[in-house]
Design a protein around this motif. Structure first.
Motif, PDB file in Angstrom:
ATOM      1  N   ALA A 184      62.979  57.622  50.065  1.00 49.70           N
ATOM      2  CA  ALA A 184      62.709  57.863  48.644  1.00 49.70           C
ATOM      3  C   ALA A 184      61.815  59.079  48.488  1.00 49.70           C
ATOM      4  CB  ALA A 184      62.053  56.638  48.013  1.00 49.70           C
ATOM      5  N   THR A 185      61.982  59.788  47.384  1.00 54.17           N
ATOM      6  CA  THR A 185      61.142  60.950  47.076  1.00 54.17           C
ATOM      7  C   THR A 185      60.802  60.937  45.589  1.00 54.17           C
ATOM      8  OG1 THR A 185      63.080  62.339  46.645  1.00 54.17           O
ATOM      9  CG2 THR A 185      62.179  62.385  48.877  1.00 54.17           C
ATOM     10  N   ALA A 186      59.655  61.514  45.272  1.00 53.84           N
ATOM     11  CA  ALA A 186      59.238  61.646  43.874  1.00 53.84           C
ATOM     12  C   ALA A 186      58.401  62.907  43.724  1.00 53.84           C
ATOM     13  CB  ALA A 186      58.438  60.425  43.441  1.00 53.84           C
ATOM     14  N   LYS A 187      58.629  63.647  42.639  1.00 56.87           N
ATOM     15  CA  LYS A 187      57.813  64.826  42.346  1.00 56.87           C
ATOM     16  C   LYS A 187      56.570  64.351  41.610  1.00 56.87           C
ATOM     17  CE  LYS A 187      61.760  67.987  42.234  1.00 56.87           C
ATOM     18  NZ  LYS A 187      62.562  68.936  41.428  1.00 56.87           N
ATOM     19  N   SER A 188      55.616  63.916  42.392  1.00 57.18           N
ATOM     20  CA  SER A 188      54.428  63.279  41.836  1.00 57.18           C
ATOM     21  C   SER A 188      53.298  63.404  42.838  1.00 57.18           C
ATOM     22  CB  SER A 188      54.739  61.804  41.548  1.00 57.18           C
ATOM     23  OG  SER A 188      53.586  61.102  41.162  1.00 57.18           O
ATOM     24  N   ASN A 189      52.113  62.945  42.450  1.00 56.54           N
ATOM     25  CA  ASN A 189      51.018  62.871  43.411  1.00 56.54           C
ATOM     26  C   ASN A 189      50.726  61.416  43.741  1.00 56.54           C
ATOM     27  OD1 ASN A 189      49.133  61.759  41.452  1.00 56.54           O
ATOM     28  ND2 ASN A 189      48.957  63.827  40.605  1.00 56.54           N
ATOM     29  N   LEU A 190      49.945  61.189  44.760  1.00 56.14           N
ATOM     30  CA  LEU A 190      49.686  59.828  45.221  1.00 56.14           C
ATOM     31  C   LEU A 190      48.989  58.976  44.166  1.00 56.14           C
ATOM     32  CD1 LEU A 190      48.549  60.068  48.953  1.00 56.14           C
ATOM     33  CD2 LEU A 190      50.558  58.904  48.043  1.00 56.14           C
ATOM     34  N   THR A 191      48.053  59.591  43.444  1.00 55.40           N
ATOM     35  CA  THR A 191      47.282  58.831  42.457  1.00 55.40           C
ATOM     36  C   THR A 191      48.190  58.205  41.413  1.00 55.40           C
ATOM     37  OG1 THR A 191      45.384  60.289  42.781  1.00 55.40           O
ATOM     38  CG2 THR A 191      45.403  58.946  40.785  1.00 55.40           C
ATOM     39  N   GLU A 192      49.208  58.953  40.994  1.00 58.42           N
ATOM     40  CA  GLU A 192      50.135  58.434  39.985  1.00 58.42           C
ATOM     41  C   GLU A 192      50.998  57.306  40.538  1.00 58.42           C
ATOM     42  OE1 GLU A 192      52.139  62.005  38.933  1.00 58.42           O
ATOM     43  OE2 GLU A 192      50.712  62.557  37.369  1.00 58.42           O
ATOM     44  N   LYS A 193      51.061  57.192  41.876  1.00 55.85           N
ATOM     45  CA  LYS A 193      51.856  56.140  42.506  1.00 55.85           C
ATOM     46  C   LYS A 193      50.980  55.020  43.064  1.00 55.85           C
ATOM     47  CE  LYS A 193      55.734  58.103  41.715  1.00 55.85           C
ATOM     48  NZ  LYS A 193      56.562  57.532  40.631  1.00 55.85           N
ATOM     49  N   GLN A 194      49.705  55.014  42.709  1.00 53.92           N
ATOM     50  CA  GLN A 194      48.763  54.048  43.286  1.00 53.92           C
ATOM     51  C   GLN A 194      49.239  52.606  43.105  1.00 53.92           C
ATOM     52  OE1 GLN A 194      45.031  55.254  43.855  1.00 53.92           O
ATOM     53  NE2 GLN A 194      44.911  53.500  45.216  1.00 53.92           N
ATOM     54  N   TYR A 195      49.656  52.252  41.901  1.00 57.66           N
ATOM     55  CA  TYR A 195      50.056  50.864  41.668  1.00 57.66           C
ATOM     56  C   TYR A 195      51.350  50.533  42.407  1.00 57.66           C
ATOM     57  CZ  TYR A 195      50.982  46.406  39.541  1.00 57.66           C
ATOM     58  OH  TYR A 195      51.228  45.062  39.372  1.00 57.66           O
ATOM     59  N   GLN A 196      52.323  51.452  42.366  1.00 58.55           N
ATOM     60  CA  GLN A 196      53.597  51.182  43.034  1.00 58.55           C
ATOM     61  C   GLN A 196      53.424  50.992  44.539  1.00 58.55           C
ATOM     62  OE1 GLN A 196      55.899  54.500  40.919  1.00 58.55           O
ATOM     63  NE2 GLN A 196      57.514  53.041  41.386  1.00 58.55           N
ATOM     64  N   LEU A 197      52.403  51.620  45.101  1.00 54.00           N
ATOM     65  CA  LEU A 197      52.163  51.519  46.537  1.00 54.00           C
ATOM     66  C   LEU A 197      51.214  50.382  46.890  1.00 54.00           C
ATOM     67  CD1 LEU A 197      51.899  55.339  47.252  1.00 54.00           C
ATOM     68  CD2 LEU A 197      53.772  53.821  47.936  1.00 54.00           C
ATOM     69  N   SER A 198      51.013  49.469  45.948  1.00 59.06           N
ATOM     70  CA  SER A 198      50.183  48.295  46.200  1.00 59.06           C
ATOM     71  C   SER A 198      51.064  47.109  46.562  1.00 59.06           C
ATOM     72  CB  SER A 198      49.355  47.948  44.958  1.00 59.06           C
ATOM     73  OG  SER A 198      50.195  47.393  43.948  1.00 59.06           O
ATOM     74  N   TYR A 199      50.424  46.042  46.972  1.00 57.92           N
ATOM     75  CA  TYR A 199      51.136  44.816  47.347  1.00 57.92           C
ATOM     76  C   TYR A 199      51.895  44.220  46.159  1.00 57.92           C
ATOM     77  CZ  TYR A 199      51.495  39.735  47.885  1.00 57.92           C
ATOM     78  OH  TYR A 199      51.927  38.442  47.886  1.00 57.92           O
ATOM     79  N   ASN A 245      40.393  54.126  47.530  1.00 56.55           N
ATOM     80  CA  ASN A 245      40.756  53.145  46.503  1.00 56.55           C
ATOM     81  C   ASN A 245      41.756  52.127  47.053  1.00 56.55           C
ATOM     82  OD1 ASN A 245      39.127  54.334  44.571  1.00 56.55           O
ATOM     83  ND2 ASN A 245      40.765  55.636  43.769  1.00 56.55           N
ATOM     84  N   GLN A 246      42.705  52.630  47.850  1.00 54.41           N
ATOM     85  CA  GLN A 246      43.711  51.743  48.430  1.00 54.41           C
ATOM     86  C   GLN A 246      43.058  50.767  49.412  1.00 54.41           C
ATOM     87  OE1 GLN A 246      46.448  52.304  46.945  1.00 54.41           O
ATOM     88  NE2 GLN A 246      48.116  51.289  48.033  1.00 54.41           N
ATOM     89  N   GLU A 247      42.112  51.260  50.198  1.00 53.80           N
ATOM     90  CA  GLU A 247      41.399  50.403  51.150  1.00 53.80           C
ATOM     91  C   GLU A 247      40.604  49.320  50.431  1.00 53.80           C
ATOM     92  OE1 GLU A 247      40.700  53.553  54.861  1.00 53.80           O
ATOM     93  OE2 GLU A 247      39.196  53.353  53.286  1.00 53.80           O
ATOM     94  N   THR A 248      40.010  49.669  49.302  1.00 52.09           N
ATOM     95  CA  THR A 248      39.256  48.692  48.512  1.00 52.09           C
ATOM     96  C   THR A 248      40.169  47.579  48.025  1.00 52.09           C
ATOM     97  OG1 THR A 248      37.688  50.384  47.778  1.00 52.09           O
ATOM     98  CG2 THR A 248      37.807  48.364  46.479  1.00 52.09           C
TER      99      THR A 248
END
Length: 745
Positions: free
Chosen positions: A366-381, A311-314
């Motif tokens: 930084a750390t978060a008790k979460s999974n990558l999917t929940e951080k998808q938007y934050q890890l975008s441009y 999804n991130q690559e897309t």
């Protein structure tokens, strides 16, 4: 402002949004994906929101606020090409051409004439009976393609595209802008302490007051019981609404729109199979961070990780549809495995679900008790997380450097520079917010505390040590420029605007001393591969910093001692032959606001007289030709070079009138009376029949004893009054004429 902007704002404000408490909607920043000016939506705590428009940078020039777009305007037309050397004609597909009566297609070879056709006429020729919205046709090979959208009301948007030599197919899709480029300007009204923002026309300004100032008293208004928006509103006897046919398709079938423009670029992340390699790869990039996912108790962790990466690559591929762009490639990703248990334990990280962000040195940011999917938007441009991490990393690196007794002079400069070049955050509070156990899924950032006095002392020592340099250190130069413009490490570290101090003026001396060497090196420095640097013309940068500092220092009594130092800097630049137009512009603005002890403006008028005699005096030849010579020799990045010849010409006529008016308005300036008459006459040569300028000249004539000439000139001032002149000013001009005529002036 434009009616369209107001309509959009009204539309947004009328929306009633209900957010369900799901994992899909998080607090944070969201960016519009539409064409045109980007719009930022901040979802804050306590169910508050902010709607922020992205527009670019601004500069303060006296009472004016100049806005400069940070990104070149996009076209509303999206194009995709296919190439085939053997193709004799070029196939064109205009997708979803709903408003086909409003589109025009043109072709051009070299500098020849442009051959235009209306899309509706093309459609009539190739498919007169077809009711589909796509228009398929062919054109001859050409060098350039022109696409035009003619708006209702007469405005037309024209985009010119260069065509590849071997192009065989072109797909065109029109995507309307939410908001176009904001062609706006600002003016600060000192009488009312209000900031007026309007389009270049000056009509219908938005009025702002500083939130710290006393707000105007609100007038009580009667509020309606309800407000509604009703479709096809009518009443008994009302004639039906007549609408014009703009070539819309007759059927109401919904048209499917593709989510993304077609792209030939297929971005792929390089996923390492061990932490050491992932860190090494991240460190080599210099600009990226490593995101580590920990999810060992989840049996489908690998599948979830691969899905996230896909999804991130897309998303990245979509952003890079014109080719690879590092601006969108911000993170490397790694899924922790059994071999990383020792590392996790050493860093006190449980082996259950977590997301960890590291710099290239393996230091946790930084750390978060979460999974990558929940951080998808934050890890975008689009999200501001990357800029927060840059700041956290820079602060931590600086603290580590100053505590290192073996740190070299070069290490300290790099540490200062790393933080100074960062973008100033939109909201410091959100950048440094500390999360609690109640929202452990949010990122927790490492916190760095710095001692203000210690930082100032280190910086002081650096500046003093480098006064002996025989050539400039460009990283130090860039850091100085950021610091004196209140965009550097002091702003980043301590979140406050500061008044220029003795060390800052010493740093400015460093810039002036190495002016020519800096100018010679700055192009190569800003082009360094893998680094981002911006250094403008030194005289322009210094002048802008001094002008900005004037406004910051207005309420600081201790800063009054800066006046002589500020004037000294301008004089050094001018004496060194570096007094460009913008330097003089800011210098005059500064001097005009600094009164001498006797209430006069002797320093200002002396300096202006020198500038006028050297550059504008009529004995230098044709006034217009002289100005044109000055204009063509300006720095092309200058605001006035950008705004054009008319703005440059108007500035000088205004400048001469302002200097002359200073002599009218202050008795202490009458020693410059003869010169002021020359300046005022000049303003009317450049801008004829201006009632403001005529009023100034008439009063100067009268003070000089030329009463008949004064009355004749003031009569012209009254004659050329228009509706654009404020009523209060117009009344004063008429009253001045009456006083001159009856001898009571």
């Amino acid at each position: 402002m434009r009616n369209f902007i107001w309509s959009f704002l009204a539309f947004f404000c009328l929306i009633s949004v209900s957010f369900s408490q799901t994992k899909n909607i998080e607090k944070g920043s969201y960016l519009s994906t539409n064409k045109g000016q980007k719009i930022k939506l901040n979802l804050l705590e306590d169910n508050k929101y902010e709607l922020v428009f992205y527009s670019g940078n601004y500069e303060v020039k006296g009472d004016s606020l100049l806005f400069v777009p940070s990104v070149k305007a996009e076209s509303a037309f999206d194009l995709a090409f296919k190439n085939d050397k053997k193709a004799k004609k070029v196939k064109v597909k205009f997708s979803d051409a709903v408003y086909y009566y409003s589109f025009y297609v043109g072709t051009q070879n070299g500098s020849g004439d442009i051959q235009y056709q209306r899309l509706s006429d093309i459609r009539e020729k190739v498919n007169p009976e077809d009711d589909k919205l796509d228009v398929d046709f062919e054109i001859d090979r050409a060098d350039y393609l022109y696409l035009v959208y003619e708006e209702y009301g007469g405005n037309s948007k024209v985009s010119k595209f260069a065509l590849p030599k071997d192009v065989s197919e072109i797909t065109i899709k029109y995507q309307p802008e939410v908001l176009g480029d904001l062609n706006i300007k600002g003016f600060f009204n000192q009488k009312t302490s209000e900031l007026m923002i309007s389009e270049k026309s000056g009509k219908d300004p938005l009025v702002f007051r500083n939130a710290k100032d006393v707000q105007p008293e609100k007038i009580s208004k009667v509020v309606p019981l309800e407000n509604k928006t009703i479709v096809n509103w009518t009443y008994a006897g009302k004639e039906p609404l007549v609408t014009e046919d703009f070539g819309l398709a007759s059927d109401s079938t919904a048209v499917a729109v593709e989510s993304y423009p077609s792209t030939n670029f297929d971005f792929k992340f390089k996923i390492e199979d061990n932490l050491k390699s992932a860190l090494a790869s991240t460190k080599n990039t210099k600009t990226k961070f490593l995101v580590v996912a920990v999810d060992s108790k989840n049996t489908s962790a690998k599948v979830d990780f691969d899905t996230f990466i896909k999804n991130q690559e897309t998303q990245v591929s979509y952003n890079m549809y014109e080719g690879y762009n590092p601006e969108y490639d911000l993170y490397n990703f790694y899924l922790a495995n059994a071999d990383d248990k020792k590392w996790l334990k050493a860093n006190k990280i449980a082996d259950n679900q977590s997301v960890i962000v590291l710099n290239g040195n393996g230091e946790i940011l930084a750390t978060a008790k979460s999974n990558l999917t929940e951080k998808q938007y934050q890890l975008s441009y689009y999200d501001g997380l990357y800029k927060k991490l840059q700041r956290i990393d820079g602060l931590a690196a600086f603290s580590k450097t100053v505590k290192n007794k073996k740190a070299t002079d070069a290490d300290l400069i790099q540490a200062f520079n790393k933080v100074a070049v960062l973008e100033i955050p939109y909201d410091y509070d959100t950048d440094y917010a500390v999360t609690t156990d109640d929202n452990a899924a949010e990122f927790k950032f490492v916190h760095t505390t710095l001692d203000k006095k210690e930082v100032a002392q280190i910086w002081k020592k650096l500046i003093e040590t480098h006064q002996k340099d025989t050539k400039p250190n460009m990283y130090l130069v860039e850091t100085i420029l950021k610091e004196i413009k209140n965009q550097g490490f002091s702003k980043q570290f301590f979140k406050e605007d500061k008044v220029l101090n003795d060390i800052d003026f010493l740093a400015i001396d460093y810039l002036i001393k190495h002016y020519d060497a800096i100018d010679a090196e700055r192009t190569a420095f800003t082009a360094k591969e893998g680094e981002t640097h911006i250094i403008g013309s030194i005289n322009t940068e210094i002048a802008a910093a001094l002008q900005q500092n004037k406004y910051i220092a207005e309420n600081d009594i201790a800063a009054e001692k800066n006046e002589s130092k500020t004037i000294a800097v301008y004089k050094k630049l001018i004496a060194a032959g570096k007094g460009n137009f913008e330097c003089y512009q800011n210098y005059f603005t500064y001097l005009a606001e600094v009164e001498d002890k006797d209430g006069s403006n002797t320093n200002y008028l002396k300096e202006f007289s020198t500038y006028f005699n050297a550059n504008l005096a009529t004995d230098k030849g044709s006034v217009i030709e002289r100005l044109d010579t000055m204009f063509t020799s300006m720095d092309p990045t200058s605001d006035y070079a950008y705004n054009g010849w008319n703005a440059f010409k108007e500035y000088h006529s205004n400048l001469c009138n302002s200097a002359a008016w200073t002599v009218v308005s202050k008795p202490g300036n009458l020693g410059f009376l003869k010169s002021a008459i020359t300046w005022s006459e000049y303003s009317l040569v450049v801008t004829k029949n201006n009632p403001y300028y005529l009023d100034t000249l008439a009063q100067l004539y009268y003070k000089d004893g030329q009463k008949e000439k004064a009355i004749q000139t003031q009569t012209l001032a009254v004659k050329y009054l228009t509706d654009y002149v404020e009523e209060e000013t117009a009344t004063e001009i008429r009253e001045t004429l009456s006083k001159m005529e009856n001898g009571t002036y």
